[in-house]
Design an enzyme around this catalytic site. Structure first.
Site, PDB file in Angstrom:
ATOM      1  N   ARG A  15       0.836  -1.214   0.000  1.00 42.00           N
ATOM      2  CA  ARG A  15       0.000   0.000   0.000  1.00 42.00           C
ATOM      3  C   ARG A  15       0.867   1.259   0.000  1.00 42.00           C
ATOM      4  O   ARG A  15       0.939   1.965  -1.001  1.00 42.00           O
ATOM      5  CB  ARG A  15      -0.949  -0.042   1.222  1.00 42.00           C
ATOM      6  N   ASP A  16       1.596   1.503   1.061  1.00 36.72           N
ATOM      7  CA  ASP A  16       2.375   2.744   1.141  1.00 36.72           C
ATOM      8  C   ASP A  16       3.497   2.720   0.107  1.00 36.72           C
ATOM      9  O   ASP A  16       3.862   3.763  -0.460  1.00 36.72           O
ATOM     10  CB  ASP A  16       2.962   2.908   2.552  1.00 36.72           C
TER      11      ASP A  16
ATOM     12  N   HIS B  12       5.117   4.618  12.639  1.00 35.96           N
ATOM     13  CA  HIS B  12       5.176   4.546  11.174  1.00 35.96           C
ATOM     14  C   HIS B  12       6.233   5.555  10.716  1.00 35.96           C
ATOM     15  O   HIS B  12       5.933   6.737  10.541  1.00 35.96           O
ATOM     16  CB  HIS B  12       3.781   4.883  10.639  1.00 35.96           C
TER      17      HIS B  12
ATOM     18  N   CYS C 117       4.768   9.181  -0.203  1.00 35.35           N
ATOM     19  CA  CYS C 117       3.373   9.611  -0.241  1.00 35.35           C
ATOM     20  C   CYS C 117       3.210  10.552  -1.423  1.00 35.35           C
ATOM     21  O   CYS C 117       3.924  11.552  -1.513  1.00 35.35           O
ATOM     22  CB  CYS C 117       2.983  10.305   1.066  1.00 35.35           C
TER      23      CYS C 117
ATOM     24  N   ASN D  82       9.486   4.108   3.401  1.00 34.84           N
ATOM     25  CA  ASN D  82       9.303   3.737   4.804  1.00 34.84           C
ATOM     26  C   ASN D  82      10.561   3.057   5.329  1.00 34.84           C
ATOM     27  O   ASN D  82      11.403   2.592   4.552  1.00 34.84           O
ATOM     28  CB  ASN D  82       8.165   2.714   4.926  1.00 34.84           C
TER      29      ASN D  82
HETATM   30  P1  HMG Z   1     -13.114  14.392  -2.950  1.00 34.96           P
HETATM   31  O1  HMG Z   1     -12.776  14.756  -4.339  1.00 34.96           O
HETATM   32  O2  HMG Z   1     -13.288  15.472  -1.931  1.00 34.96           O
HETATM   33  O3  HMG Z   1     -14.363  13.399  -2.938  1.00 34.96           O
HETATM   34  O4  HMG Z   1     -11.972  13.403  -2.440  1.00 34.96           O
HETATM   35  P2  HMG Z   1     -15.908  13.671  -2.732  1.00 34.96           P
HETATM   36  O5  HMG Z   1     -16.288  13.154  -1.389  1.00 34.96           O
HETATM   37  O6  HMG Z   1     -16.227  15.104  -3.053  1.00 34.96           O
HETATM   38  O7  HMG Z   1     -16.537  12.760  -3.900  1.00 34.96           O
HETATM   39  C1  HMG Z   1     -16.245  13.048  -5.260  1.00 34.96           C
HETATM   40  C2  HMG Z   1     -16.471  11.798  -6.098  1.00 34.96           C
HETATM   41  O8  HMG Z   1     -15.533  10.792  -5.707  1.00 34.96           O
HETATM   42  C3  HMG Z   1     -17.854  11.168  -5.927  1.00 34.96           C
HETATM   43  O9  HMG Z   1     -18.207  10.639  -7.218  1.00 34.96           O
HETATM   44  C4  HMG Z   1     -17.624  10.029  -4.979  1.00 34.96           C
HETATM   45  O10 HMG Z   1     -18.538   8.947  -5.116  1.00 34.96           O
HETATM   46  C5  HMG Z   1     -16.235   9.579  -5.402  1.00 34.96           C
HETATM   47  P3  HMG Z   1     -19.338  11.330  -8.114  1.00 34.96           P
HETATM   48  O11 HMG Z   1     -20.553  11.310  -7.230  1.00 34.96           O
HETATM   49  O12 HMG Z   1     -18.799  12.713  -8.369  1.00 34.96           O
HETATM   50  O13 HMG Z   1     -19.355  10.454  -9.301  1.00 34.96           O
HETATM   51  N1  HMG Z   1     -15.564   8.909  -4.286  1.00 34.96           N
HETATM   52  C6  HMG Z   1     -15.008   7.681  -4.322  1.00 34.96           C
HETATM   53  N2  HMG Z   1     -14.870   6.771  -5.300  1.00 34.96           N
HETATM   54  C7  HMG Z   1     -14.280   5.603  -4.973  1.00 34.96           C
HETATM   55  N3  HMG Z   1     -13.818   5.319  -3.750  1.00 34.96           N
HETATM   56  C8  HMG Z   1     -13.919   6.203  -2.757  1.00 34.96           C
HETATM   57  C9  HMG Z   1     -14.533   7.439  -3.044  1.00 34.96           C
HETATM   58  N4  HMG Z   1     -14.782   8.529  -2.268  1.00 34.96           N
HETATM   59  C10 HMG Z   1     -15.417   9.409  -3.035  1.00 34.96           C
HETATM   60  N5  HMG Z   1     -13.467   5.907  -1.534  1.00 34.96           N
HETATM   61  C11 HMG Z   1     -11.260  11.597  -1.028  1.00 34.96           C
HETATM   62  C12 HMG Z   1     -11.978  12.935  -1.106  1.00 34.96           C
HETATM   63  C13 HMG Z   1     -11.034  11.287   0.440  1.00 34.96           C
HETATM   64  C14 HMG Z   1     -12.115  10.545  -1.683  1.00 34.96           C
HETATM   65  C15 HMG Z   1      -9.905  11.763  -1.785  1.00 34.96           C
HETATM   66  O14 HMG Z   1      -9.250  12.850  -1.290  1.00 34.96           O
HETATM   67  C16 HMG Z   1      -9.044  10.537  -1.678  1.00 34.96           C
HETATM   68  O15 HMG Z   1      -9.360   9.481  -2.206  1.00 34.96           O
HETATM   69  N6  HMG Z   1      -7.872  10.677  -1.003  1.00 34.96           N
HETATM   70  C17 HMG Z   1      -6.967   9.552  -0.817  1.00 34.96           C
HETATM   71  C18 HMG Z   1      -5.579  10.030  -0.596  1.00 34.96           C
HETATM   72  C19 HMG Z   1      -4.646   8.877  -0.309  1.00 34.96           C
HETATM   73  O16 HMG Z   1      -4.940   7.718  -0.508  1.00 34.96           O
HETATM   74  N7  HMG Z   1      -3.433   9.246   0.188  1.00 34.96           N
HETATM   75  C20 HMG Z   1      -2.417   8.284   0.517  1.00 34.96           C
HETATM   76  C21 HMG Z   1      -2.701   7.573   1.792  1.00 34.96           C
HETATM   77  S1  HMG Z   1      -2.267   8.495   3.253  1.00 34.96           S
HETATM   78  C22 HMG Z   1      -0.585   8.169   3.494  1.00 34.96           C
HETATM   79  O17 HMG Z   1       0.073   7.653   2.630  1.00 34.96           O
HETATM   80  C23 HMG Z   1       0.031   8.463   4.837  1.00 34.96           C
HETATM   81  C24 HMG Z   1       0.252   7.202   5.674  1.00 34.96           C
HETATM   82  O18 HMG Z   1       1.126   6.291   5.027  1.00 34.96           O
HETATM   83  C25 HMG Z   1       0.836   7.561   7.053  1.00 34.96           C
HETATM   84  C26 HMG Z   1       2.063   8.514   6.975  1.00 34.96           C
HETATM   85  O19 HMG Z   1       3.074   8.164   6.369  1.00 34.96           O
HETATM   86  O20 HMG Z   1       1.927   9.604   7.551  1.00 34.96           O
HETATM   87  C27 HMG Z   1      -1.068   6.470   5.936  1.00 34.96           C
HETATM   88 MG    MG Z   2       3.344   6.433   5.111  1.00 32.98          MG
END
Ligand code: HMG
Ligand code: MG
Length: 317
Positions: free
Chosen positions: A27-28, A224, A257, A266
């Protein structure tokens, strides 16, 4: 591969007998690769990690496919891993879900462990989730509530706990406040993210002390660390001395990220296992099999693993 050299086992005082490694490579790691890795390769990666003894493997994310195109095949990948979660192998395959839509997608495929992912800082919350911190917590609350009603295990990630590329230093109280919100929401476990790898051991101790003072003891926490400045192992050791027994790591040091460009890989799982073997702390991981997996994955990605242990053990002749 012949058996690798191992560090001499010399236990140190004040450490846990066993650590659970929360493997985040699929994933990450893969969310940050420029090339999209074929689903078959991802499935084999997860199977190989499980065969190497990793019992918790974060498999993918049910996020918006346009936001993280590298993981857009979650629906296709997850069912291919079903055999791993049966009673015989008993591997845990948590997945990231930002909202109810993500939870629906994950539970439709039988996922039993999910993670929401908050930020201690406003800028990263906006860049990663398109919301303020408060708005993102409001988005997670019904996800956690429903997941708990359905008997799922819920992890709450908290990013930018030790520094933020846009906002700089992050006050401990700000981290504690958001951690407390995730805990009160019902998250079973919190993972403290050093998203851009700027933490140092004293800072880790200070944050763990501040969380403990707020009633969030080490038993509920994982760490993490990203290894940008080479501090991830030192930081891990500091956390273990505070009683933390869940450590996130990524096979071969894959990772980063896509929404924080200064995040590099990581902590490499191999580097962690090498240190823990030397300290006599059990992990259940077969280091040779894990190194072979990371070498195999590096071939698929067309670049060598940044892990020092992978490099040393794969060139040991
Ligand atoms: P948004 O654009 O604000 O979404 O994104 P929305 O709520 O306004 O919805 C817009 C459209 O997206 C809608 O479709 C929803 O149905 C669809 P429409 O009605 O327009 O056709 N939608 C989805 N489709 C599929 N799956 C979903 C989903 N949600 C909404 N789950 C959102 C907001 C949260 C969805 C977006 O910002 C997003 O997906 N972000 C993910 C970011 C991400 O994955 N980042 C990496 C992980 S975090 C990380 O790596 C850090 C970590 O490792 C720890 C560390 O190191 O600190 C964990
Ligand atoms: Mg991370």
């Amino acid at each position: 591969m012949t058996d690798s050299p191992l560090p001499m086992r010399v236990p140190a005082a004040g450490l846990p007998a066993r650590v659970r490694i929360h493997e985040v490579g699929p994933r990450d790691g893969l969310q940050n690769e420029k090339a999209t890795v074929p689903t078959d390769v991802k499935a084999e990666f997860v199977h190989r990690l499980a065969a190497a003894g990793l019992t918790t493997v974060e498999a993918t994310s049910f996020v918006h496919p346009k936001w993280v195109p590298q993981l857009a095949d979650a629906e296709d990948l997850y069912p291919r891993l079903a055999g791993l979660t049966g009673p015989e192998s008993g591997v845990r395959l948590p997945v990231l879900v930002p909202n109810i839509r993500g939870l629906d997608r994950a539970t439709a495929l039988g996922a039993r462990r999910v993670a929401v992912f908050a930020s201690a800082t406003e800028t990263f919350a906006r860049r990663n989730l398109n919301r303020t911190v408060a708005e993102s917590l409001a988005m997670f609350a019904p996800v956690v509530a429903r997941a708990k009603e359905e008997g799922l295990h819920v992890r709450g990630y908290l990013s930018m706990c030790f520094g933020d590329p846009w906002e700089g230093q992050v006050p401990l109280a700000q981290v504690v406040r958001t951690a407390r919100a995730l805990a009160d929401m019902g998250c079973d476990e919190l993972s403290l993210g050093d998203t851009i790898g700027v933490a140092t051991p004293g800072h880790v101790s200070a944050l763990l002390d501040a969380l403990a003072a707020d009633g969030l003891g080490a038993g509920r926490l994982g760490v993490h660390f990203h290894d940008t400045y080479g501090q991830a192992l030192a930081n891990t050791l500091a956390a273990l001395r505070h009683g933390v027994t869940t450590v996130d790591a990524s096979a071969g040091g894959l990772g980063g990220c896509p929404f924080a460009k200064s995040a590099t890989g990581n902590l490499a799982t191999e580097d962690l296992v090498w240190m823990l073997q030397g300290l006599g702390v059990e992990t259940g991981v077969d280091l040779d099999r894990l190194v072979a997996t990371s070498v195999w994955m590096a071939d698929r990605l067309g670049r060598p693993s940044p892990s020092r242990t992978v490099t040393a053990l794969s060139h040991k002749e």
